[in-house]
Design a protein around this motif. Structure first.
Motif, mmCIF file in Angstrom:
data_model
loop_
_atom_site.group_PDB
_atom_site.id
_atom_site.type_symbol
_atom_site.label_atom_id
_atom_site.label_comp_id
_atom_site.label_asym_id
_atom_site.label_seq_id
_atom_site.Cartn_x
_atom_site.Cartn_y
_atom_site.Cartn_z
ATOM 1 N N LEU A 19 -53.461 -15.932 29.540
ATOM 2 C CA LEU A 19 -54.676 -15.709 30.323
ATOM 3 C C LEU A 19 -55.530 -16.968 30.410
ATOM 4 N N ALA A 20 -55.625 -17.713 29.306
ATOM 5 C CA ALA A 20 -56.445 -18.932 29.302
ATOM 6 C C ALA A 20 -55.919 -19.945 30.311
ATOM 7 N N ILE A 21 -54.620 -20.156 30.316
ATOM 8 C CA ILE A 21 -54.020 -21.136 31.215
ATOM 9 C C ILE A 21 -54.058 -20.649 32.658
ATOM 10 N N THR A 22 -53.795 -19.345 32.861
ATOM 11 C CA THR A 22 -53.801 -18.773 34.209
ATOM 12 C C THR A 22 -55.183 -18.857 34.840
ATOM 13 N N ILE A 54 -47.110 -20.087 35.262
ATOM 14 C CA ILE A 54 -46.381 -20.386 34.029
ATOM 15 C C ILE A 54 -45.393 -21.526 34.230
ATOM 16 N N ASP A 55 -45.456 -22.491 33.333
ATOM 17 C CA ASP A 55 -44.458 -23.545 33.243
ATOM 18 C C ASP A 55 -43.582 -23.205 32.040
ATOM 19 N N THR A 59 -45.971 -23.698 29.022
ATOM 20 C CA THR A 59 -46.658 -22.441 28.742
ATOM 21 C C THR A 59 -45.955 -21.603 27.687
ATOM 22 N N ILE A 60 -44.651 -21.800 27.537
ATOM 23 C CA ILE A 60 -43.889 -20.952 26.617
ATOM 24 C C ILE A 60 -43.261 -21.759 25.483
ATOM 25 N N LEU A 61 -42.394 -22.713 25.830
ATOM 26 C CA LEU A 61 -41.612 -23.416 24.808
ATOM 27 C C LEU A 61 -42.487 -24.250 23.867
ATOM 28 N N VAL A 62 -43.331 -25.108 24.430
ATOM 29 C CA VAL A 62 -44.149 -25.996 23.598
ATOM 30 C C VAL A 62 -45.133 -25.216 22.717
ATOM 31 N N PRO A 63 -45.934 -24.274 23.279
ATOM 32 C CA PRO A 63 -46.845 -23.524 22.399
ATOM 33 C C PRO A 63 -46.117 -22.748 21.304
ATOM 34 N N ALA A 64 -44.995 -22.090 21.657
ATOM 35 C CA ALA A 64 -44.265 -21.309 20.650
ATOM 36 C C ALA A 64 -43.704 -22.205 19.556
#
Length: 223
Positions: A19-22, A54-55, A59-64
């Motif tokens: 939500l923050a990034i969106t 979403i990238d 948005t997914i790989l780096v934060p996780a």
């Protein structure tokens, strides 16, 4: 390594991060349209649908990955990420140099707004009868405040192509702004050096802590 705590942490942080990034990216597009640039609108990027922004890496790989590594090494989750940048053609703005300020400021403003919304979520959870959803709501609210304040402060750094850099270009006299804007191709490299050297943390963490304390005090949160 406590797998359960990592999984629970990802579950708590996933929605606030997305939500923050969106909201950050959609806000740029919305304000750009308001001032005359329809590039993002024509590409369907003025949307609260996370799939539009979403990238897969940012948005997914780096934060996780950062969250898991920081949990394993420091015992506390650390997150950082990015979305697909909303396209803005500043030449299409009615007053490009002046309007650039508002387009750039829209992203951090959206993050501040989201931080306040998450504070309200915590306040609501505190007054709710204790149940299965109370603690997750509070933890998600805390994560939402932290993530949005971090994104806001980082993006306000006066370094192109961050929002603060574009705001500086808008405010500086034309000649100085032109030379300052030429830093943009090296901006993320400079940011990485600041991060690795510890200078970035020295600059931003006091601001992040101060803003979080202001929000917590304003809403009377003691969690």
């Amino acid at each position: 390594m406590d797998i359960d705590s990592i999984v629970q942490g990802i579950a708590i942080y996933a929605l606030p991060v997305i939500l923050a990034i969106t909201m950050h990216e959609a806000a740029h597009g919305y304000i750009a349209r308001h001032f005359g640039d329809f590039t993002a609108f024509n590409q369907g990027r003025i949307s609260l649908n996370p799939a539009k922004h979403i990238d897969p890496v940012g948005t997914i790989l780096v934060p996780a990955t950062l969250f898991v590594i920081s949990k394993m090494t420091m015992g506390a989750g650390f997150l950082f990420g990015w979305a697909k940048p909303v396209p803005v053609n500043f030449a299409n703005l009615r007053h490009p140099k002046q309007d650039m300020l508002w387009v750039a400021a829209a992203g951090p403003a959206a993050n501040l707004f989201m931080a306040l919304i998450w504070a309200l979520v915590i306040k609501l959870a505190i007054f709710m009868p204790i149940g299965d959803f109370t603690k997750p709501m509070i933890l998600m609210g805390i994560a939402g405040i932290e993530i949005n304040v971090i994104l806001m402060v980082l993006n306000l750094l006066p370094l192109p192509p961050l929002d603060g850099g574009r705001m500086a270009v808008s405010l500086l006299p034309h000649r100085i702004a032109y030379h300052f804007a030429r830093i943009e191709p090296y901006g993320f490299m400079i940011l990485l050096v600041l991060l690795i050297s510890g200078v970035l943390g020295f600059i931003v963490w006091p601001l992040i802590t101060f803003i979080k304390l202001m929000i917590v005090s304003f809403f009377g949160l003691y969690v």
